[in-house]
Design a protein around this motif. Structure first.
Motif, PDB file in Angstrom:
ATOM      1  N   GLY A 144     -49.341  10.500 -92.876  1.00 18.40           N
ATOM      2  CA  GLY A 144     -50.397  10.455 -93.867  1.00 18.40           C
ATOM      3  C   GLY A 144     -50.161   9.535 -95.041  1.00 18.40           C
ATOM      4  O   GLY A 144     -50.937   9.553 -96.003  1.00 18.40           O
ATOM      5  N   ALA A 145     -49.117   8.722 -94.989  1.00 19.44           N
ATOM      6  CA  ALA A 145     -48.848   7.797 -96.093  1.00 19.44           C
ATOM      7  C   ALA A 145     -49.986   6.785 -96.223  1.00 19.44           C
ATOM      8  O   ALA A 145     -50.518   6.302 -95.225  1.00 19.44           O
ATOM      9  CB  ALA A 145     -47.528   7.058 -95.879  1.00 19.44           C
ATOM     10  N   ALA A 146     -50.327   6.466 -97.465  1.00 14.00           N
ATOM     11  CA  ALA A 146     -51.426   5.528 -97.714  1.00 14.00           C
ATOM     12  C   ALA A 146     -51.009   4.081 -97.497  1.00 14.00           C
ATOM     13  O   ALA A 146     -51.859   3.192 -97.379  1.00 14.00           O
ATOM     14  CB  ALA A 146     -51.940   5.707 -99.139  1.00 14.00           C
ATOM     15  N   ALA A 147     -49.708   3.837 -97.458  1.00 16.34           N
ATOM     16  CA  ALA A 147     -49.182   2.489 -97.250  1.00 16.34           C
ATOM     17  C   ALA A 147     -47.767   2.620 -96.705  1.00 16.34           C
ATOM     18  O   ALA A 147     -47.161   3.694 -96.759  1.00 16.34           O
ATOM     19  CB  ALA A 147     -49.185   1.695 -98.555  1.00 16.34           C
ATOM     20  N   VAL A 148     -47.258   1.516 -96.196  1.00 20.42           N
ATOM     21  CA  VAL A 148     -45.879   1.454 -95.716  1.00 20.42           C
ATOM     22  C   VAL A 148     -45.147   0.388 -96.513  1.00 20.42           C
ATOM     23  O   VAL A 148     -45.651  -0.731 -96.658  1.00 20.42           O
ATOM     24  CB  VAL A 148     -45.815   1.119 -94.213  1.00 20.42           C
ATOM     25  CG1 VAL A 148     -44.385   0.791 -93.789  1.00 20.42           C
ATOM     26  CG2 VAL A 148     -46.368   2.270 -93.378  1.00 20.42           C
ATOM     27  N   ALA A 149     -43.982   0.741 -97.028  1.00 20.56           N
ATOM     28  CA  ALA A 149     -43.121  -0.239 -97.692  1.00 20.56           C
ATOM     29  C   ALA A 149     -41.828  -0.349 -96.907  1.00 20.56           C
ATOM     30  O   ALA A 149     -41.297   0.664 -96.437  1.00 20.56           O
ATOM     31  CB  ALA A 149     -42.824   0.185 -99.130  1.00 20.56           C
ATOM     32  N   THR A 150     -41.343  -1.553 -96.735  1.00 20.38           N
ATOM     33  CA  THR A 150     -40.073  -1.720 -96.040  1.00 20.38           C
ATOM     34  C   THR A 150     -38.911  -1.518 -97.002  1.00 20.38           C
ATOM     35  O   THR A 150     -39.044  -1.671 -98.216  1.00 20.38           O
ATOM     36  CB  THR A 150     -39.950  -3.108 -95.401  1.00 20.38           C
ATOM     37  OG1 THR A 150     -39.898  -4.120 -96.418  1.00 20.38           O
ATOM     38  CG2 THR A 150     -41.108  -3.387 -94.465  1.00 20.38           C
ATOM     39  N   THR A 151     -37.775  -1.153 -96.453  1.00 22.98           N
ATOM     40  CA  THR A 151     -36.519  -1.121 -97.189  1.00 22.98           C
ATOM     41  C   THR A 151     -35.680  -2.295 -96.709  1.00 22.98           C
ATOM     42  O   THR A 151     -35.413  -2.412 -95.509  1.00 22.98           O
ATOM     43  CB  THR A 151     -35.747   0.186 -96.974  1.00 22.98           C
ATOM     44  OG1 THR A 151     -34.343  -0.021 -97.245  1.00 22.98           O
ATOM     45  CG2 THR A 151     -35.867   0.708 -95.554  1.00 22.98           C
ATOM     46  N   SER A 152     -35.278  -3.160 -97.623  1.00 25.78           N
ATOM     47  CA  SER A 152     -34.501  -4.326 -97.200  1.00 25.78           C
ATOM     48  C   SER A 152     -33.167  -3.904 -96.605  1.00 25.78           C
ATOM     49  O   SER A 152     -32.681  -4.521 -95.652  1.00 25.78           O
ATOM     50  CB  SER A 152     -34.272  -5.274 -98.380  1.00 25.78           C
ATOM     51  OG  SER A 152     -33.467  -4.675 -99.370  1.00 25.78           O
ATOM     52  N   ALA A 153     -32.576  -2.841 -97.143  1.00 25.19           N
ATOM     53  CA  ALA A 153     -31.294  -2.376 -96.614  1.00 25.19           C
ATOM     54  C   ALA A 153     -31.461  -1.850 -95.199  1.00 25.19           C
ATOM     55  O   ALA A 153     -30.739  -2.248 -94.273  1.00 25.19           O
ATOM     56  CB  ALA A 153     -30.709  -1.296 -97.521  1.00 25.19           C
ATOM     57  N   GLY A 154     -32.437  -0.950 -95.005  1.00 22.30           N
ATOM     58  CA  GLY A 154     -32.653  -0.397 -93.680  1.00 22.30           C
ATOM     59  C   GLY A 154     -33.011  -1.457 -92.662  1.00 22.30           C
ATOM     60  O   GLY A 154     -32.538  -1.434 -91.515  1.00 22.30           O
ATOM     61  N   LEU A 155     -33.844  -2.413 -93.070  1.00 19.90           N
ATOM     62  CA  LEU A 155     -34.239  -3.490 -92.169  1.00 19.90           C
ATOM     63  C   LEU A 155     -33.034  -4.380 -91.833  1.00 19.90           C
ATOM     64  O   LEU A 155     -32.832  -4.759 -90.674  1.00 19.90           O
ATOM     65  CB  LEU A 155     -35.358  -4.298 -92.814  1.00 19.90           C
ATOM     66  CG  LEU A 155     -36.116  -5.297 -91.942  1.00 19.90           C
ATOM     67  CD1 LEU A 155     -37.557  -5.418 -92.409  1.00 19.90           C
ATOM     68  CD2 LEU A 155     -35.455  -6.659 -92.009  1.00 19.90           C
TER      69      LEU A 155
END
Length: 277
Positions: free
Chosen positions: A42-53
């Motif tokens: 249900g998140a309204a947007a997705v943000a990436t994590t530079s560390a996780g990526l």
């Protein structure tokens, strides 16, 4: 006659989510599966994590991943979800303002409508933060590149004064004012979690404030009451996922039991989620 621009429309929608007292909550993702799970929740947007990526691509965090590999992953994520995507591009994957502009054009080509650009320096012998004037030039380059493409990209200027021990509230507010004047849309200050500091930042920054939350931080309703407009968790979800791999593997190789594997997502549910497109 107007020309349809779906990316512009998505960028405008993403901008509208940054509201004081009703913060945009971003459980950061790092690949298609995590992005789909975040969207499905249900998140309204997705943000990436530079560390996780970076970790998913076999690199360490901290400006060690090259632009092409990073943004190819962002493009995969953006194509896999229907909600807006914001890309953490670390310091801009560049050596100068012109390089930052190139990165922004690549971000838009990847389908993302927001970016985080940080002011931390990682090269040996460099100071903890990029000089304020130079960082303002990088923010301005990002703004100009996006505007030239006709997309109101949300530029989130990350200030690492607290994380890098390079100043407190006053230094942060000075940087925030300079970056907003250069074209940033919001300010991201990871580190502070106490209500007094958060309130000072909200009051002193003339734009949406993004804080990094997680274990030990104020609950989101309390951050909302302080006027925070955006809450993200950085690499925390990725770290928790990798911690499960760590625990489960050692249990399997040690005791030979399976306790750490209990409570996993249902195979059919996860498989169905990844078969949506």
């Amino acid at each position: 006659m107007t020309t349809e621009n779906p990316l512009r429309d998505r960028a405008l929608a993403f901008r509208s989510l940054h509201v004081q007292a009703g913060p945009l909550v971003l459980p950061n993702a790092w690949d298609i599966a995590s992005a789909r799970i975040v969207e499905d929740a249900g998140a309204a947007a997705v943000a990436t994590t530079s560390a996780g990526l970076s970790w998913a691509l076999g690199a360490a965090d901290g400006d060690r991943l090259d632009r092409d590999r990073a943004l190819a992953a962002v493009a995969d994520i953006a194509a896999a979800v229907d909600v807006p995507v914001s890309a953490d591009v670390e310091s801009g994957y560049a050596q100068d303002a012109a390089g930052v502009a190139d990165t922004i054009r690549a971000v838009l080509a990847a389908g993302a409508v927001g970016v985080n650009i940080e002011d931390a320096l990682y090269e040996a012998g460099e100071g903890p933060l990029r000089p304020i004037g130079e960082q303002a030039e990088w923010i301005a380059a990002a703004r100009e590149a996006a505007d030239a493409e006709g997309v109101p990209l949300f530029v989130n200027a990350r200030i690492d004064t607290f994380l890098r021990g390079a100043g407190g509230v006053d230094a942060t507010l000075e940087r925030a004012a300079a970056f907003l004047a250069a074209g940033a849309d919001g300010i991201f200050v990871p580190g502070p979690t106490d209500p007094e500091t958060v309130e000072l930042l909200v009051d002193g920054i003339d734009g949406p404030l993004n804080v990094m939350a997680g274990p030990g931080a104020l609950p989101i309703p309390e951050l909302a009451a302080l006027g925070v407009a955006r809450v993200s968790v950085g690499s925390a979800v990725a770290q928790s996922a990798h911690a499960l791999v760590h625990r489960a593997t050692r249990e399997l190789l040690g005791a030979g039991t399976y306790g750490a594997l209990e409570g996993g997502l249902d195979y059919g549910e996860l498989n169905k989620l990844l078969a949506l497109r």
